[in-house]
Design a protein around this motif. Sequence first.
Motif, mmCIF file in Angstrom:
data_model
loop_
_atom_site.group_PDB
_atom_site.id
_atom_site.type_symbol
_atom_site.label_atom_id
_atom_site.label_comp_id
_atom_site.label_asym_id
_atom_site.label_seq_id
_atom_site.Cartn_x
_atom_site.Cartn_y
_atom_site.Cartn_z
ATOM 1 N N GLY A 1 0.670 -1.183 -0.191
ATOM 2 C CA GLY A 1 0.011 0.002 0.128
ATOM 3 C C GLY A 1 0.750 1.208 -0.123
ATOM 4 N N ILE A 2 1.843 1.071 0.881
ATOM 5 C CA ILE A 2 2.862 2.380 1.039
ATOM 6 C C ILE A 2 3.479 2.795 -0.416
ATOM 7 N N PHE A 3 3.780 1.631 -1.025
ATOM 8 C CA PHE A 3 4.665 1.451 -2.282
ATOM 9 C C PHE A 3 3.846 2.153 -3.369
ATOM 10 N N CYS A 4 2.460 1.883 -3.190
ATOM 11 C CA CYS A 4 1.543 2.392 -4.388
ATOM 12 C C CYS A 4 1.152 3.645 -4.079
ATOM 13 N N THR A 5 0.896 4.180 -2.850
ATOM 14 C CA THR A 5 0.447 5.306 -2.411
ATOM 15 C C THR A 5 1.855 6.418 -2.983
ATOM 16 N N LEU A 6 3.030 5.871 -2.800
ATOM 17 C CA LEU A 6 4.116 6.649 -3.113
ATOM 18 C C LEU A 6 4.305 6.878 -4.559
ATOM 19 N N SER A 7 3.880 5.684 -5.332
ATOM 20 C CA SER A 7 3.963 5.855 -6.737
ATOM 21 C C SER A 7 2.981 6.929 -7.519
ATOM 22 N N GLU A 8 1.860 7.027 -6.739
ATOM 23 C CA GLU A 8 0.803 7.925 -7.251
ATOM 24 C C GLU A 8 1.352 9.204 -7.078
ATOM 25 N N LEU A 9 2.044 9.530 -6.176
ATOM 26 C CA LEU A 9 2.459 10.876 -5.929
ATOM 27 C C LEU A 9 3.569 11.751 -7.095
ATOM 28 N N ASP A 10 3.787 12.896 -6.965
ATOM 29 C CA ASP A 10 4.708 13.389 -8.079
ATOM 30 C C ASP A 10 5.946 12.999 -7.553
ATOM 31 N N PRO A 11 7.007 12.586 -8.623
ATOM 32 C CA PRO A 11 8.009 11.991 -8.375
ATOM 33 C C PRO A 11 9.079 12.947 -7.397
ATOM 34 N N ARG A 12 8.772 14.100 -7.631
ATOM 35 C CA ARG A 12 9.755 15.154 -6.891
ATOM 36 C C ARG A 12 9.224 15.195 -5.216
ATOM 37 N N ARG B 1 21.181 5.848 3.241
ATOM 38 C CA ARG B 1 20.324 6.775 3.880
ATOM 39 C C ARG B 1 21.317 8.004 4.047
ATOM 40 N N LEU B 2 22.411 7.718 4.357
ATOM 41 C CA LEU B 2 23.360 9.224 4.873
ATOM 42 C C LEU B 2 24.345 9.415 3.503
ATOM 43 N N SER B 3 23.700 8.985 2.344
ATOM 44 C CA SER B 3 24.513 9.115 1.062
ATOM 45 C C SER B 3 25.034 10.495 0.891
ATOM 46 N N PHE B 4 24.063 11.388 1.223
ATOM 47 C CA PHE B 4 24.523 12.904 1.163
ATOM 48 C C PHE B 4 25.711 13.369 1.880
ATOM 49 N N LEU B 5 26.026 12.625 2.941
ATOM 50 C CA LEU B 5 27.305 12.836 3.798
ATOM 51 C C LEU B 5 28.614 12.172 3.090
ATOM 52 N N PHE B 6 28.273 10.743 2.678
ATOM 53 C CA PHE B 6 29.243 10.075 2.257
ATOM 54 C C PHE B 6 29.734 10.610 0.770
ATOM 55 N N ILE B 7 28.964 11.460 0.011
ATOM 56 C CA ILE B 7 29.249 11.650 -1.093
ATOM 57 C C ILE B 7 30.155 13.250 -1.160
ATOM 58 N N LEU B 8 30.242 13.793 0.097
ATOM 59 C CA LEU B 8 30.878 14.911 0.411
ATOM 60 C C LEU B 8 32.404 14.374 0.737
ATOM 61 N N SER B 9 32.547 13.297 0.863
ATOM 62 C CA SER B 9 34.064 12.693 1.540
ATOM 63 C C SER B 9 34.641 11.840 0.327
ATOM 64 N N SER C 1 15.700 7.814 -7.468
ATOM 65 C CA SER C 1 16.535 9.117 -7.777
ATOM 66 C C SER C 1 15.999 10.104 -6.724
ATOM 67 N N PRO C 2 15.017 10.441 -6.238
ATOM 68 C CA PRO C 2 14.660 11.867 -5.527
ATOM 69 C C PRO C 2 15.389 11.554 -4.343
ATOM 70 N N VAL C 3 15.759 10.582 -3.517
ATOM 71 C CA VAL C 3 16.343 10.218 -2.260
ATOM 72 C C VAL C 3 17.804 10.131 -2.447
ATOM 73 N N ILE C 4 18.279 9.420 -3.505
ATOM 74 C CA ILE C 4 19.687 9.062 -3.505
ATOM 75 C C ILE C 4 20.598 9.963 -4.709
ATOM 76 N N ALA C 5 21.380 10.324 -4.406
ATOM 77 C CA ALA C 5 22.454 11.191 -5.226
ATOM 78 C C ALA C 5 23.447 10.287 -5.944
ATOM 79 N N ASP C 6 23.032 9.607 -6.906
ATOM 80 C CA ASP C 6 24.122 8.708 -7.393
ATOM 81 C C ASP C 6 25.245 9.627 -8.231
#
Lengths: 681, 102
Positions: A56-67, A287-295, A515-520
């Motif tokens: 249910g959570i997956f479907c709900t999130l999918s229906e939302l706007d990607p951003r 989850r903390l990729s925004f930190l790791f990408i800085l280093s 992609s909205p969560v993770i900065a590859d």
Amino acid sequence: MKEFIIHYAHIILLFPLLGFIINGLVGKFLQDAFGKSICGIIASLMVCASFALSLGIFCTLSELDPRSRLFTITLFDWINVGNLHTSISFLFDPLTSVMLLIISGVGFLIHIYAIGYMHHDSSTWRFFAFFNLFIFMMLELVIADNVFLMFLGWEGVGLCSYLLIGFWYKDKANVIAGNKAFIVNRIGDLGFIIGVFLLFWAIGSQGIWTLNFAELKEYSYLLENLYLGNINVVTIICLCFFFGACGKSAQIPLYVWLPDAMAGPTPVSALIHAATMVTAGIYMVTRLSFLFILSPVALGVIAITGAVTAVFAATIGFAQNDIKKILAYSTVSQLGYMFLALGVGAFSAGIFHVMTHAFFKALLFMGAGSIILGMHHEQDITKMGGLRKKMRWTYYTFLVATIALLGIFPLSGFFSKDQILWSVFSSPYGSKSLWLLGVFGAGLTSFYMIRLVTLTFFGRHHHTDKAHDTLHEVHESPKVIIIPLVILAMLSVIGGFVGVPHIFGGSNILQVYLSPVIADAELNHYPMITEVGLMLVVFMCVLGFAYGAYYLYSRKPSRRAKLIERFSFPYKVISRKYFVDEIYQHLFVNNIMRTMRFMARFDMVVVDGLVNFAAFLTRIGAYGNSWIDKVFVDGLVNGIATVIGSLGSRLRKIQTGYIQDYVYVLFASIIFILLFRFMIA
Amino acid sequence: MIKLETFLIVSAILFSLGIYIIIARKNVIAILMGVELILNAASLNFVAFNKYSVPTSFSGQMFSVFIIVLAACEAVVAFAIVMSMYKNFKDINADSATTMKE
């Protein structure tokens, strides 16, 4: 429905907790009253409910706007001390929902499998209570919206792991394995918690006191130019967190607990030590990729550790004979791949491999469990062989999982492993040498897996002693075990299609979703021919090693003996697992034990001596006090009483009771008074 | 004419004899007789003082009559007590009635 999920998605935690409470409190009565399956059925239903809600959570999130695919639920304040304001609140975003689906989905299948596997155990209620508690903690870990709450789940899954490794606690070896897992994890947790403190202090020094993921992500740029001496603070923080991840996800140098953790029941190995808990470290780094990408330094450390672990653990798998131990080293090796992916900035590739690995590695463990049941609790692969005909379903599903693990097109392992290796090759953080290590590791993987499959399913039964020939008693497992195997086998086949690379005309759905969560990291561009060429190189390498294993273990076993004889020293080193346990024992455990014994003696002699001496002095003082009390205080009180008593007993003699005496005194007094008066007048 | 002092001396002698009997005798009836003597000494005084200070009035004599009546009543009650005492103690010795003391 959508409104309900956005406001009440956190009840996903409630089901497994409820299952834990029911099985933990009244499970024994239920088991006695309704048979052994009831506990497992309750537990499975609870996880099934969680899985439904995950969908249910997956479907709900999918229906939302990607951003704006994200919602949070705040329940109440948790810790409010000084600058620290933490609340019990949950974050639901694409990364969370993918993890939720993996945990509750694979968890549900393994719960059903466990109903069959644990059928002969006398305390299934305890098993399923712990199992549900684990699911609760793991779900809590992935939906936590701040680092502290995540740490709660992090510790909780460690606890459940400990409880379940030592589930058959009557055997001392199992208890020791549980202790080892717990203690090694504790060492990693030290890194984690120091990381949390440093992070809180560092971001607080910039005026933002927070541990909330969303806020951390927003303000992480503030940390970029913060230095402690010459070292970037973010690097220290990331390395601390990575050390914690090393403990939970069994990377060098803290991987030693995972092979020993196989002492637990096989469903535990499948769920906790293959599919979910050990991937908590990967989830945390992502989850903390925004930190790791800085280093870049920390990323480099992660990539190298991952690659080295992948190869190192795979080589140990060569010479092990315990079927579960081989799979455990394989897990360590595959986790190394995931960290390799994270280390080159390909976070979504890491999560992709978490998912496919959850399918096929859980399947491998469950297949191994089915074999162990069929072989009457025999785990040594050299005593197996020829099981192909006796256990058809187990054989086919195990084969599917093996092919998926080897990464052969088009099974799921191919897509995730290919994405990792391609990222390693083309990412700005990656390098060609790391790629080579990765390919070599893939080859080694294929060697030990083909060896395992060959020894187990092909050939003749290895046990020549007729008296102990158990092969004719080997039986296929019941349906309750086979059905989850088949479902997972299907998932292992099709699971990879959520991440079809661009060159096959796919549009990596998972990467886009995350992609909205993770900065590859942005990959460098290479011509298409390079990518296809590299794929072929990997494929050839895998096939080559696979054939080598097949040749040595099935076609020409005599060659194998010669080869082992020739390289007897390296073989011995590998079969003894590089002596790592012995080295750790010697370097750390013995020294710690020695210090501990010294401290114990210090405690007994000095501290206890001081305490006992103080007690002795106190007793002396008390004796003095009691003497003073008896003689002086009691003496005074008793003395007064005695004086008054004797006075009274004398005075009462005046009262004769004879009326004439009174009259006599009366008139004598009158006469006396009159005489007195006249004499004065 | 007899002087007032003569009456007072007779009355004082009577009073002293009464006191002496009360103190000295153990027999309850004797003690009662001593009390009677004291009462008579008092009523003698009343009559004597009335005669010498206010001869026209009879209030002194009236007091004496009251005292005599009182003495009669007292004798009745006292003898009742003596009877019951004799019943309880088989004795009319004042010293033997000591149960109140305990």
